[in-house]
Design a protein around this motif. Structure first.
Motif, PDB file in Angstrom:
ATOM      1  N   GLY A  28      31.185  40.943  60.104  1.00 19.50           N
ATOM      2  CA  GLY A  28      31.384  42.033  59.167  1.00 19.50           C
ATOM      3  C   GLY A  28      32.849  42.285  58.883  1.00 19.50           C
ATOM      4  N   ARG A  29      33.104  43.397  58.197  1.00 18.17           N
ATOM      5  CA  ARG A  29      34.461  43.789  57.842  1.00 18.17           C
ATOM      6  C   ARG A  29      35.062  44.684  58.916  1.00 18.17           C
ATOM      7  NH1 ARG A  29      32.503  46.983  52.914  1.00 18.17           N
ATOM      8  NH2 ARG A  29      30.632  46.908  54.230  1.00 18.17           N
ATOM      9  N   SER A  56      21.675  46.652  60.503  1.00 19.72           N
ATOM     10  CA  SER A  56      22.545  46.378  59.365  1.00 19.72           C
ATOM     11  C   SER A  56      23.362  47.615  59.041  1.00 19.72           C
ATOM     12  CB  SER A  56      21.693  45.993  58.154  1.00 19.72           C
ATOM     13  OG  SER A  56      22.465  45.972  56.979  1.00 19.72           O
ATOM     14  N   GLY A  57      24.650  47.449  58.828  1.00 17.03           N
ATOM     15  CA  GLY A  57      25.512  48.568  58.482  1.00 17.03           C
ATOM     16  C   GLY A  57      25.979  49.393  59.663  1.00 17.03           C
ATOM     17  N   ASP A  71      27.882  43.472  58.664  1.00 22.60           N
ATOM     18  CA  ASP A  71      27.409  43.096  57.336  1.00 22.60           C
ATOM     19  C   ASP A  71      26.399  41.961  57.353  1.00 22.60           C
ATOM     20  OD1 ASP A  71      29.084  44.925  55.937  1.00 22.60           O
ATOM     21  OD2 ASP A  71      30.763  43.525  56.056  1.00 22.60           O
ATOM     22  N   ASP A  83      38.189  45.996  50.289  1.00 21.38           N
ATOM     23  CA  ASP A  83      37.117  45.836  49.314  1.00 21.38           C
ATOM     24  C   ASP A  83      37.114  46.943  48.255  1.00 21.38           C
ATOM     25  OD1 ASP A  83      36.121  43.472  50.216  1.00 21.38           O
ATOM     26  OD2 ASP A  83      34.512  44.328  51.402  1.00 21.38           O
ATOM     27  N   ASP A 118      38.217  40.620  59.221  1.00 20.69           N
ATOM     28  CA  ASP A 118      36.811  40.575  59.562  1.00 20.69           C
ATOM     29  C   ASP A 118      36.629  40.316  61.061  1.00 20.69           C
ATOM     30  OD1 ASP A 118      37.503  37.880  59.799  1.00 20.69           O
ATOM     31  OD2 ASP A 118      36.599  37.331  57.879  1.00 20.69           O
TER      32      ASP A 118
END
Length: 320
Positions: free
Chosen positions: A76-77, A43-44, A59, A85, A32
């Protein structure tokens, strides 16, 4: 130091930022990032250093307002976390997922399998031929990142990624082995040598009471594992391995693998300092020797941590 590229929520590049603070990690147990920038991010959105493995998907955000000053931290990732995931499931009616073939085709099929082919593109190594993946059987329901890394390691390869031209290129390349080419003064280790290790492992599988599946595996003085016992009395060290969902065949396999893992001579913690002037990848190996004890440690890079602050980039490594 390279600018950080930021996209919008539809993954179209919108800006390049020179002033930012980034803490990005990938490998064992951590995939992360945290990012502080003086602007709003969707977002995203994707954030990345172009052409590198460092980047990921936004995220979450945290807004801290102190004395009228707002500090926004995004998290986030990493690309590796995106893979982590996803789960590699066996085909319906099959016990295990098995693959073989050219690395790019195998990785491509696995990426499609977990429905990430809009994010990742499997390619041959940029600086070499496409290697071959020998027939490989995945652990049941393993996450895609762990599974891909273990698959590559079984063929002497490492998993690589780099964001370029709107997607994450992903490939398998040969592991680099750094032995005498790295000054031992740049590699620190804390090694514990254990002479007496567990050598009798009792595997407990499905069932209850007297009907429970039980298997026995043994290691000899040289660490060789079989179902023949050679060490007894005070030399016998016994442990129980509880794997209550396993039938006999799987219980034998897992108990044997567990006992093999326990035959390691001890625990080693290795730190590779960033002044080694070598860029390692997760999966590469390094060697260090203590001339006093004669202990030589061969370790695999298991985690890479990239930090950027004040325009300065630093890289730390963990090994196992």
């Amino acid at each position: 130091m390279a600018d950080l590229i930021i996209t919008n929520g539809k993954h179209v590049d919108t800006s390049a930022i020179a002033e930012y603070t980034l803490d990005c990690a990938w490998g064992s147990g951590e995939n992360d990032f945290e990012l502080t920038v003086p602007r709003l991010i969707d977002s995203g959105a994707y954030v990345y250093l172009d052409g590198s493995e460092c980047g990921g998907i936004v995220d979450a955000m945290e807004d801290q307002l102190t004395s009228g000053v707002s500090t926004i931290t995004y998290s986030g990732r990493t690309w590796h976390g995106v893979l982590a995931d996803k789960i590699l499931e066996p085909d319906k009616g099959k016990d295990y997922l098995t693959v073989s073939g050219s690395a790019s085709s195998v990785i491509g099929s696995l990426i499609s399998r977990v429905r990430l082919d809009t994010v990742f593109g499997a390619v041959a190594p940029p600086d070499g031929d496409d290697p071959t993946i020998k027939t490989y059987q995945f652990d049941r329901y393993v996450d895609a990142y762990t599974g891909l890394r273990k698959m590559c390691a079984a063929s002497g390869l490492k998993l690589r990624m780099a964001y370029a031209s709107g997607r994450v290129n992903i490939w398998a390349g040969p592991v680099a082995h750094y032995g005498d080419s790295i000054d031992s003064d740049l590699i620190d280790f804390d090694a514990t040598r254990t002479w007496k290790k567990p050598n009798h492992l009792i595997g407990l599988g499905k069932g209850e009471g007297a009907g429970r599946t039980v298997v026995h595996w043994y290691a000899d003085a040289a660490g060789n594992v079989s179902q023949t016992q050679s060490l007894r009395g005070v030399d016998e060290i016994t442990q129980v391995y509880d794997y209550s969902s396993a039938e006999t065949a799987e219980l034998n396999q897992k108990t044997r693998e567990k006992l093999q893992d326990l035959q390691s001579e001890g625990d080693v913690k290795v730190t590779v300092r960033d002044d080694a002037n070598v860029v390692f990848d997760v999966g590469d190996t390094v060697t260090a020797r203590d001339n006093l004890t004669g202990i030589t440690v061969n370790a695999t890079i298991s985690k890479k941590i990239v930090k950027v602050s004040g325009g300065v980039l630093s890289v730390d490594y963990e090994a196992e």
